[in-house]
Write a protein that holds these residues in place. Structure first.
Motif, PDB file in Angstrom:
ATOM      1  N   ILE A 116       0.834  -1.285  -0.032  1.00 39.34           N
ATOM      2  CA  ILE A 116       0.022  -0.237   0.042  1.00 39.34           C
ATOM      3  C   ILE A 116       0.886   1.168  -0.068  1.00 39.34           C
ATOM      4  CG2 ILE A 116      -1.861   1.332   1.490  1.00 39.34           C
ATOM      5  CD1 ILE A 116      -2.920  -1.233   2.207  1.00 39.34           C
ATOM      6  N   GLU A 117       1.958   1.106   0.678  1.00 43.42           N
ATOM      7  CA  GLU A 117       2.835   2.207   0.845  1.00 43.42           C
ATOM      8  C   GLU A 117       3.357   2.704  -0.587  1.00 43.42           C
ATOM      9  OE1 GLU A 117       5.803   2.112   4.075  1.00 43.42           O
ATOM     10  OE2 GLU A 117       3.919   2.605   5.517  1.00 43.42           O
ATOM     11  N   ALA A 118       3.764   1.551  -1.157  1.00 42.61           N
ATOM     12  CA  ALA A 118       4.231   1.724  -2.422  1.00 42.61           C
ATOM     13  C   ALA A 118       3.347   2.326  -3.437  1.00 42.61           C
ATOM     14  CB  ALA A 118       4.578   0.340  -3.309  1.00 42.61           C
ATOM     15  N   GLU A 119       1.923   1.932  -3.289  1.00 36.57           N
ATOM     16  CA  GLU A 119       0.683   2.726  -4.205  1.00 36.57           C
ATOM     17  C   GLU A 119       0.629   4.130  -3.820  1.00 36.57           C
ATOM     18  OE1 GLU A 119      -2.995   0.916  -4.821  1.00 36.57           O
ATOM     19  OE2 GLU A 119      -2.347  -1.095  -4.674  1.00 36.57           O
ATOM     20  N   ILE A 120       0.923   4.413  -2.599  1.00 37.38           N
ATOM     21  CA  ILE A 120       0.865   5.906  -2.039  1.00 37.38           C
ATOM     22  C   ILE A 120       2.077   6.874  -2.720  1.00 37.38           C
ATOM     23  CG2 ILE A 120       0.992   7.280  -0.026  1.00 37.38           C
ATOM     24  CD1 ILE A 120      -0.556   5.111   1.562  1.00 37.38           C
ATOM     25  N   SER A 162      -8.422   2.817  -4.778  1.00 42.14           N
ATOM     26  CA  SER A 162      -7.675   1.580  -4.592  1.00 42.14           C
ATOM     27  C   SER A 162      -7.057   1.435  -3.448  1.00 42.14           C
ATOM     28  CB  SER A 162      -6.793   1.251  -5.806  1.00 42.14           C
ATOM     29  OG  SER A 162      -6.064   0.351  -5.608  1.00 42.14           O
ATOM     30  N   ILE A 163      -6.337   2.546  -2.948  1.00 43.53           N
ATOM     31  CA  ILE A 163      -5.638   2.546  -1.801  1.00 43.53           C
ATOM     32  C   ILE A 163      -6.536   2.232  -0.558  1.00 43.53           C
ATOM     33  CG2 ILE A 163      -4.272   4.008   0.070  1.00 43.53           C
ATOM     34  CD1 ILE A 163      -3.057   5.307  -2.836  1.00 43.53           C
ATOM     35  N   THR A 164      -7.705   3.082  -0.567  1.00 41.86           N
ATOM     36  CA  THR A 164      -8.471   2.861   0.391  1.00 41.86           C
ATOM     37  C   THR A 164      -9.263   1.510   0.701  1.00 41.86           C
ATOM     38  OG1 THR A 164      -9.240   5.179   0.315  1.00 41.86           O
ATOM     39  CG2 THR A 164     -10.880   3.773   1.336  1.00 41.86           C
ATOM     40  N   GLU A 165      -9.472   0.995  -0.476  1.00 41.75           N
ATOM     41  CA  GLU A 165     -10.104  -0.382  -0.454  1.00 41.75           C
ATOM     42  C   GLU A 165      -9.108  -1.479   0.293  1.00 41.75           C
ATOM     43  OE1 GLU A 165     -11.334  -1.308  -4.599  1.00 41.75           O
ATOM     44  OE2 GLU A 165     -13.644  -0.809  -3.983  1.00 41.75           O
ATOM     45  N   ASP A 183      -4.219   5.451   8.629  1.00 44.68           N
ATOM     46  CA  ASP A 183      -3.628   6.637   8.272  1.00 44.68           C
ATOM     47  C   ASP A 183      -3.384   6.611   6.837  1.00 44.68           C
ATOM     48  OD1 ASP A 183      -2.719   8.475  10.127  1.00 44.68           O
ATOM     49  OD2 ASP A 183      -1.455   6.933  10.935  1.00 44.68           O
ATOM     50  N   TYR A 184      -3.394   5.248   6.145  1.00 41.93           N
ATOM     51  CA  TYR A 184      -3.302   5.244   4.486  1.00 41.93           C
ATOM     52  C   TYR A 184      -4.526   5.879   3.792  1.00 41.93           C
ATOM     53  CZ  TYR A 184       0.330   1.573   5.601  1.00 41.93           C
ATOM     54  OH  TYR A 184       1.410   0.813   5.858  1.00 41.93           O
ATOM     55  N   ILE A 185      -5.456   5.753   4.600  1.00 38.80           N
ATOM     56  CA  ILE A 185      -7.011   6.253   3.845  1.00 38.80           C
ATOM     57  C   ILE A 185      -6.845   7.630   3.917  1.00 38.80           C
ATOM     58  CG2 ILE A 185      -9.405   6.328   4.456  1.00 38.80           C
ATOM     59  CD1 ILE A 185      -9.102   3.429   5.316  1.00 38.80           C
ATOM     60  N   LEU A 186      -6.519   8.135   5.227  1.00 37.53           N
ATOM     61  CA  LEU A 186      -6.128   9.481   5.246  1.00 37.53           C
ATOM     62  C   LEU A 186      -5.286  10.275   4.264  1.00 37.53           C
ATOM     63  CD1 LEU A 186      -6.207  10.139   9.110  1.00 37.53           C
ATOM     64  CD2 LEU A 186      -8.073  10.927   7.675  1.00 37.53           C
ATOM     65  N   VAL A 187      -4.158   9.690   4.208  1.00 35.57           N
ATOM     66  CA  VAL A 187      -3.121  10.069   3.234  1.00 35.57           C
ATOM     67  C   VAL A 187      -3.615  10.241   1.767  1.00 35.57           C
ATOM     68  CG1 VAL A 187      -0.922   9.822   2.468  1.00 35.57           C
ATOM     69  CG2 VAL A 187      -1.131   9.744   4.856  1.00 35.57           C
ATOM     70  N   ALA A 188      -4.499   8.940   1.323  1.00 42.74           N
ATOM     71  CA  ALA A 188      -4.839   8.873  -0.002  1.00 42.74           C
ATOM     72  C   ALA A 188      -5.906   9.908  -0.032  1.00 42.74           C
ATOM     73  CB  ALA A 188      -5.543   7.654  -0.001  1.00 42.74           C
TER      74      ALA A 188
END
Length: 223
Positions: A116-120, A162-165, A183-188
Motif C-alpha cells: 500500500i505504501e508503494a501505491e501511495i 484503490s488504496i482505500t479499499e 492513516d493510509y486512507i487519510l493520506v490517500a
C-alpha cells in the motif's frame, strides 16, 4: 503609470509561480516523509508551511491594493482575481501536505503494509506531476492544457479509491494493521483533495482567458 501597473501584474505572476514551487516541494516532502517514516522531514514540512501561508497573505494583500488603487479594466481585473483564487487553492494544498506530515509524526511503531505504501508513493508522483503541469499551464495561460489536466483527475481518484479499499481489507484481516491502515486512507484522501485543487486552478485559467466560470470536474469539490 500603465507600465508600472504591468510590472506589478507581472510580479504577481512571478510570486504565484514561486508559491506554487513551494507547495509542490511540500507535497513531495510530506509523502516522502510518510513512506520513509521520517519524522524530521515531516516536521520540516510543517515548519515551512508558515512561509506558504505568508506568501498567500502577501499576494492577497497586493491584489486588493491593485484593485483599490489602479481600478483595473476587465481583462486586468480577471488576472488579479485569478491570482487571488488560485493562490488560495495552493495554500489549501499546502495544508494537506501538513496533514500528511502530521500523520507521519502520529504513527508510532504500527505495523505497515509495504504494498500500500508503494501505491501511495506512486499516487504522490502522479499528484506532484499534476501540480507541476498546472503551474506551467498557469504561467502560459494555456486553456487547452488546463482542460487536459482536469480530465486526468479521474486517475488520481481511482488510485486513491484503490488504496482505500486495500487499507480496509487490511483492517479486516488484522487488528494490528488498523491504525496504520487508517492513516493510509487519510493520506490517500489528502492526495485526492490536492488533485481537486489542481482542477480548481485549471478552472481559474479558463476563467482568466474566457471570463467564464466553468466546472471541469463534475464531482463535489470546493471552488
Amino acid at each position: 503609470m500603465r507600465q508600472n501597473f504591468e510590472e506589478e501584474l507581472n510580479d504577481l505572476h512571478v510570486h504565484f509561480s514561486e508559491m506554487g514551487m513551494m507547495v509542490s516541494e511540500a507535497v513531495y516532502k510530506s509523502v516522502k516523509a510518510f513512506i520513509n517514516h521520517d519524522k524530521e522531514l515531516a516536521h520540516n514540512v510543517i515548519e515551512n508551511d508558515v512561509a506558504i501561508n505568508n506568501r498567500e497573505a502577501e499576494l492577497e494583500k497586493k491584489c486588493f491594493e491593485l484593485i483599490a488603487l489602479q481600478q483595473p479594466v476587465t481583462s486586468d481585473l480577471r488576472k488579479i482575481i485569478t491570482v487571488m483564487k488560485a493562490c488560495a487553492d495552493l495554500e489549501r494544498m499546502g495544508d494537506h501536505a501538513v496533514s500528511i506530515s502530521k500523520s507521519t509524526i502520529r504513527v508510532k511503531g504500527n505495523k505497515r503494509d509495504p504494498k500500500i505504501e508503494a501505491e501511495i508513493a506512486d499516487l504522490s508522483e502522479i499528484v506532484k506531476k499534476r501540480v507541476e503541469e498546472v503551474l506551467e499551464a498557469y504561467l502560459q495561460y494555456d486553456v487547452t492544457k488546463a482542460r487536459e489536466i482536469a480530465l486526468k483527475d479521474n486517475q488520481i481518484d481511482e488510485a486513491a479509491h484503490s488504496i482505500t479499499e486495500k487499507a480496509i481489507e487490511d483492517m479486516k484481516r488484522s487488528s494490528d494493521l488498523v491504525i496504520g491502515a487508517a492513516d493510509y486512507i487519510l493520506v490517500a484522501s489528502y492526495l485526492e483533495r490536492i488533485g481537486d485543487y489542481v482542477t480548481n486552478i485549471c478552472e481559474w485559467i479558463v476563467y482568466h482567458e474566457t471570463g467564464k466560470v466553468v466546472e471541469l470536474n463534475t464531482k463535489n469539490k470546493d471552488i
